[in-house]
Design an enzyme around this catalytic site. Structure first.
Site, PDB file in Angstrom:
ATOM      1  N   ASN A  34      19.216   0.491   7.252  1.00 55.28           N
ATOM      2  CA  ASN A  34      20.206   1.457   6.803  1.00 55.28           C
ATOM      3  C   ASN A  34      20.706   1.080   5.411  1.00 55.28           C
ATOM      4  O   ASN A  34      20.927  -0.082   5.121  1.00 55.28           O
ATOM      5  CB  ASN A  34      21.396   1.482   7.769  1.00 55.28           C
ATOM      6  CG  ASN A  34      21.053   2.118   9.099  1.00 55.28           C
ATOM      7  OD1 ASN A  34      20.437   3.161   9.146  1.00 55.28           O
ATOM      8  ND2 ASN A  34      21.451   1.472  10.198  1.00 55.28           N
ATOM      9  N   GLY A  84      15.070 -15.115 -10.098  1.00 57.37           N
ATOM     10  CA  GLY A  84      13.742 -15.086  -9.495  1.00 57.37           C
ATOM     11  C   GLY A  84      13.309 -13.695  -9.075  1.00 57.37           C
ATOM     12  O   GLY A  84      12.409 -13.551  -8.244  1.00 57.37           O
ATOM     13  N   LYS A 109      14.529  -7.644  -5.521  1.00 57.03           N
ATOM     14  CA  LYS A 109      14.279  -8.891  -4.783  1.00 57.03           C
ATOM     15  C   LYS A 109      13.912  -8.501  -3.355  1.00 57.03           C
ATOM     16  O   LYS A 109      14.650  -7.770  -2.687  1.00 57.03           O
ATOM     17  CB  LYS A 109      15.536  -9.765  -4.815  1.00 57.03           C
ATOM     18  CG  LYS A 109      15.339 -11.216  -4.415  1.00 57.03           C
ATOM     19  CD  LYS A 109      14.621 -11.997  -5.522  1.00 57.03           C
ATOM     20  CE  LYS A 109      14.746 -13.496  -5.317  1.00 57.03           C
ATOM     21  NZ  LYS A 109      16.096 -13.996  -5.562  1.00 57.03           N
ATOM     22  N   HIS A 110      12.775  -8.987  -2.885  1.00 57.78           N
ATOM     23  CA  HIS A 110      12.300  -8.670  -1.537  1.00 57.78           C
ATOM     24  C   HIS A 110      12.280  -7.166  -1.293  1.00 57.78           C
ATOM     25  O   HIS A 110      12.718  -6.678  -0.249  1.00 57.78           O
ATOM     26  CB  HIS A 110      13.131  -9.383  -0.478  1.00 57.78           C
ATOM     27  CG  HIS A 110      13.122 -10.871  -0.620  1.00 57.78           C
ATOM     28  ND1 HIS A 110      11.959 -11.613  -0.645  1.00 57.78           N
ATOM     29  CD2 HIS A 110      14.137 -11.764  -0.770  1.00 57.78           C
ATOM     30  CE1 HIS A 110      12.253 -12.897  -0.793  1.00 57.78           C
ATOM     31  NE2 HIS A 110      13.566 -13.016  -0.878  1.00 57.78           N
ATOM     32  N   ARG A 143      17.183  13.357   4.148  1.00 60.61           N
ATOM     33  CA  ARG A 143      17.507  11.934   4.230  1.00 60.61           C
ATOM     34  C   ARG A 143      16.406  11.115   3.567  1.00 60.61           C
ATOM     35  O   ARG A 143      15.323  11.633   3.266  1.00 60.61           O
ATOM     36  CB  ARG A 143      17.674  11.501   5.685  1.00 60.61           C
ATOM     37  CG  ARG A 143      16.373  11.411   6.462  1.00 60.61           C
ATOM     38  CD  ARG A 143      16.585  11.021   7.914  1.00 60.61           C
ATOM     39  NE  ARG A 143      15.300  10.799   8.570  1.00 60.61           N
ATOM     40  CZ  ARG A 143      15.137  10.757   9.900  1.00 60.61           C
ATOM     41  NH1 ARG A 143      16.174  10.953  10.699  1.00 60.61           N
ATOM     42  NH2 ARG A 143      13.953  10.552  10.412  1.00 60.61           N
ATOM     43  N   ARG A 189     -30.966  18.862  -7.234  1.00 65.36           N
ATOM     44  CA  ARG A 189     -30.471  18.519  -5.892  1.00 65.36           C
ATOM     45  C   ARG A 189     -31.556  17.812  -5.071  1.00 65.36           C
ATOM     46  O   ARG A 189     -31.254  17.015  -4.202  1.00 65.36           O
ATOM     47  CB  ARG A 189     -30.018  19.788  -5.151  1.00 65.36           C
ATOM     48  CG  ARG A 189     -28.677  20.343  -5.625  1.00 65.36           C
ATOM     49  CD  ARG A 189     -28.202  21.437  -4.700  1.00 65.36           C
ATOM     50  NE  ARG A 189     -26.842  21.849  -5.025  1.00 65.36           N
ATOM     51  CZ  ARG A 189     -26.026  22.454  -4.172  1.00 65.36           C
ATOM     52  NH1 ARG A 189     -26.449  22.708  -2.941  1.00 65.36           N
ATOM     53  NH2 ARG A 189     -24.818  22.807  -4.525  1.00 65.36           N
ATOM     54  N   HIS A 248      11.653   2.303   5.930  1.00 61.83           N
ATOM     55  CA  HIS A 248      11.491   1.188   6.865  1.00 61.83           C
ATOM     56  C   HIS A 248      10.413   0.213   6.404  1.00 61.83           C
ATOM     57  O   HIS A 248       9.678   0.513   5.495  1.00 61.83           O
ATOM     58  CB  HIS A 248      11.142   1.719   8.258  1.00 61.83           C
ATOM     59  CG  HIS A 248      12.269   2.480   8.892  1.00 61.83           C
ATOM     60  ND1 HIS A 248      12.275   3.852   8.979  1.00 61.83           N
ATOM     61  CD2 HIS A 248      13.429   2.064   9.426  1.00 61.83           C
ATOM     62  CE1 HIS A 248      13.385   4.251   9.573  1.00 61.83           C
ATOM     63  NE2 HIS A 248      14.109   3.181   9.851  1.00 61.83           N
ATOM     64  N   ARG A 264      -3.972 -15.682  -3.608  1.00 63.57           N
ATOM     65  CA  ARG A 264      -3.910 -17.062  -3.124  1.00 63.57           C
ATOM     66  C   ARG A 264      -3.577 -17.103  -1.637  1.00 63.57           C
ATOM     67  O   ARG A 264      -4.130 -17.893  -0.884  1.00 63.57           O
ATOM     68  CB  ARG A 264      -2.871 -17.857  -3.921  1.00 63.57           C
ATOM     69  CG  ARG A 264      -3.159 -17.957  -5.404  1.00 63.57           C
ATOM     70  CD  ARG A 264      -2.266 -18.982  -6.098  1.00 63.57           C
ATOM     71  NE  ARG A 264      -0.850 -18.730  -5.931  1.00 63.57           N
ATOM     72  CZ  ARG A 264      -0.140 -17.889  -6.676  1.00 63.57           C
ATOM     73  NH1 ARG A 264      -0.741 -17.179  -7.619  1.00 63.57           N
ATOM     74  NH2 ARG A 264       1.151 -17.728  -6.485  1.00 63.57           N
ATOM     75  N   TYR A 265      -2.660 -16.240  -1.238  1.00 63.86           N
ATOM     76  CA  TYR A 265      -2.303 -16.084   0.183  1.00 63.86           C
ATOM     77  C   TYR A 265      -1.471 -14.823   0.307  1.00 63.86           C
ATOM     78  O   TYR A 265      -1.199 -14.135  -0.689  1.00 63.86           O
ATOM     79  CB  TYR A 265      -1.532 -17.312   0.701  1.00 63.86           C
ATOM     80  CG  TYR A 265      -0.343 -17.728  -0.131  1.00 63.86           C
ATOM     81  CD1 TYR A 265       0.885 -17.088  -0.012  1.00 63.86           C
ATOM     82  CD2 TYR A 265      -0.448 -18.784  -1.046  1.00 63.86           C
ATOM     83  CE1 TYR A 265       1.969 -17.469  -0.777  1.00 63.86           C
ATOM     84  CE2 TYR A 265       0.635 -19.168  -1.818  1.00 63.86           C
ATOM     85  CZ  TYR A 265       1.846 -18.511  -1.673  1.00 63.86           C
ATOM     86  OH  TYR A 265       2.925 -18.890  -2.437  1.00 63.86           O
ATOM     87  N   LYS A 304     -34.853  15.526  -5.479  1.00 62.49           N
ATOM     88  CA  LYS A 304     -35.754  14.742  -6.321  1.00 62.49           C
ATOM     89  C   LYS A 304     -36.174  13.434  -5.650  1.00 62.49           C
ATOM     90  O   LYS A 304     -37.315  13.012  -5.765  1.00 62.49           O
ATOM     91  CB  LYS A 304     -35.116  14.457  -7.678  1.00 62.49           C
ATOM     92  CG  LYS A 304     -33.720  13.884  -7.652  1.00 62.49           C
ATOM     93  CD  LYS A 304     -33.098  13.911  -9.038  1.00 62.49           C
ATOM     94  CE  LYS A 304     -31.636  13.502  -8.995  1.00 62.49           C
ATOM     95  NZ  LYS A 304     -30.988  13.672 -10.314  1.00 62.49           N
TER      96      LYS A 304
END
Length: 530
Positions: free
Chosen positions: A424, A311, A281-282, A526, A68, A530, A219-220, A70
């Site tokens: 929702n 895509g 997608k998204h 539930r 511990r 979001h 890249r972005y 040194k």
């Protein structure tokens, strides 16, 4: 202070991770650098035939207290912190026999790995490094004169810098090393403090630290005018962060976000029970399905929304096979992620140069507790990841009609999918496949309408005589505040419903379900997303 550091003549090397140690030490020794070290690092270098001086020889104190103590000594920290262009500092060094240390190479006790291995509390405590972070911070503070290296990945860069500058380093190089060093000690302290908060069952500690390690400069970001990067958190959770990319161009910010959403969703379905496929997608599912084979599951998922699947991101809960690979390449797909792939499947994908194939070592555990973060202006929201689930015997039947066994299976399927749909959310499921998904609408009625419209489009595309929503199970991620959304789902053809319940108008909604001849169950939880 000149830009170039005086020639490196003395280095202190003390590393837990011995990767590349001998190569680095040999290269330094060949450049005339004196090597100081401790414990296992010193032994490894001596065993390789290198001349090494123990730190205990420098300090005049042996290593003690199980190692511990040194390096916590003025002859070490003085050598790191002294300003070489300050006459008082130089005089103090001369008076007390302190020699300058020009290079510090330290990586820390493997605390994160110890925690990940499930070690007990005391073992984790013993793997908290003290001397290492102290030396690193000292050397980094004095980067005007001292080089500090904390990552094995920087060994070659250091040697290249020395070669380019006749054994010296530039100030800009030392600045970069210092920034990396402070980030490492910051991440280390974050790992320790977050582990302790968990061990002490502190749900909301007064201070919380966040840290990550760069995996990829992107890249972005979401849009081309935004800069972005991808950092890993060290958890090793199977997914996009741990996957090996076999082919295709570099993943984008949106690719990573969507691939994570897809793999987390498909992991809800146990591969031992049935093959499952999710198309995203998204960050929302276009289609999700199980089947007797992987290719059948893919076809069912694809049929849910063929237009949106173009895509998209495809996630599988079983290794990719040749038949499924052949179906996937029939349309443009951005990314496929799976816990493995056959050689035949890899060959089929190889013909599609822009299709990214990511392989993981397994599936993430959908029940494992994880801390989730969301940035807001001026702060960060912190919560447990939504790992909530309900079994069939935990569901409460609230209508006069109870679901059949087949309906119950589809209700549970729909509930798993709804958990991963932006609120929702309304999801229609039939025979183990989504047939309509309504995501992210401002009202539950709108989501029910969107899902029904998608189901009708599915019928049109497949040439079905009626909407596949007819006879479907319907999931709502949160309670129906009014009966209108429920009745819209019934009008679309839904015959059974799963929802959390808990609305002030539950009785009104239950009455409407009874009048429509629906079977309905409450989950008691539930899945807002979001």
């Amino acid at each position: 202070m000149s830009d170039l550091h005086p020639t490196i003549r003395r280095a202190l090397i003390s590393v837990s991770d011995k990767t590349g140690l001998i190569e680095l030490a040999t290269a330094l020794s060949e450049r005339g650098v004196e090597l100081l070290s401790t414990g296992g690092s010193a032994k490894a270098m001596r065993d390789a035939g290198l001349a090494v001086k123990d730190v205990s020889e420098v300090t005049g104190f042996p290593e003690m207290m199980d190692g511990r103590v040194k390096t916590l000594h003025p002859k070490v920290h003085g050598g790191l912190l002294a300003l070489r262009d300050n006459d008082d500092h130089v005089a103090a060094m001369d008076e007390h026999g302190i020699d300058a240390i020009d290079l510090l190479v330290v990586n820390l006790y493997p605390f994160e790995a110890t925690v990940a291995a499930g070690a007990d509390y005391d073992t984790c405590i013993e793997n908290i490094d003290i001397g290492g972070p102290a030396m690193i911070r000292a050397a980094a503070k004095n980067h005007g004169f001292v080089n500090v290296v904390v990552d094995v990945e920087d060994y070659d860069a250091l040697l290249a810098e020395l070669d380019a500058n006749d054994g010296q380093t530039s100030y800009a190089f030392r600045q970069k090393l210092a920034q990396t060093a402070y980030a490492r000690t910051g991440a280390y302290d974050a790992a320790v403090s977050n582990w302790m908060a968990s061990a002490l069952e502190q749900q909301a500690p007064r201070r919380r630290a966040f840290a990550g390690e760069i995996k990829q400069t992107l890249r972005y970001g979401e849009n081309s005018h935004q800069t972005a990067a991808f950092y890993t958190d060290g958890s090793g959770r199977p997914g996009v962060a741990t996957a090996v990319q076999l082919q295709g161009k570099e993943l984008s910010y949106n690719n990573i976000n969507d691939t994570d959403a897809a793999f987390e969703l498909v992991a809800e379905f146990d591969p031992a029970e049935a093959p499952a496929v999710a198309i995203i997608k998204h960050a929302n599912p276009c289609g999700v399905a199980v089947g007797t084979t992987l290719v059948e599951a893919y076809q069912k998922a694809f049929d849910c929304d063929r237009t949106s699947a173009f895509g998209g991101i495809v996630a599988l809960n079983q290794p990719l096979d040749a038949k499924t690979a052949s179906k996937i390449v029939e349309i443009f797909t951005e990314v496929v992620i799976a816990p493995g792939a056959s050689d035949e499947a890899k060959e089929i994908f190889a013909a599609k140069k822009n299709l990214r194939l990511l392989l993981t070592e397994g599936l993430p555990d959908p029940r494992a507790p994880i801390t989730a973060y969301k940035q807001v202006a001026g702060g960060v929201l912190v919560q447990d990841k939504d790992v909530g689930s309900v079994s069939a015997d935990e569901l409460k039947v609230v209508t006069k009609v109870a679901p059949s066994a087949e309906q119950m299976a589809d209700l549970q399927f729909a509930w798993k999918v709804a958990k991963h749909v932006k609120s929702n959310a309304i999801v229609y499921v039939k025979d183990g496949a989504t047939v309509g998904v309504g995501a992210g609408q401002m009202s539950r009625l709108d989501s029910a309408n969107v899902a029904a419209a998608k189901a009708q489009r599915m019928a049109d595309e497949l040439g079905l005589e009626e909407s596949p929503a007819k006879g479907s199970a319907v999931a709502s991620d949160a309670f129906f505040p009014f009966a209108d959304g429920l009745l819209e789902a019934a009008a679309a053809g839904g015959t059974c419903v799963i929802q959390p319940g808990g609305s002030m108008r539950d009785e009104e909604v239950i009455k409407a379900a009874d009048e429509a001849g629906l079977a309905m169950v409450f989950t008691g939880i539930r899945h807002f997303r979001h």
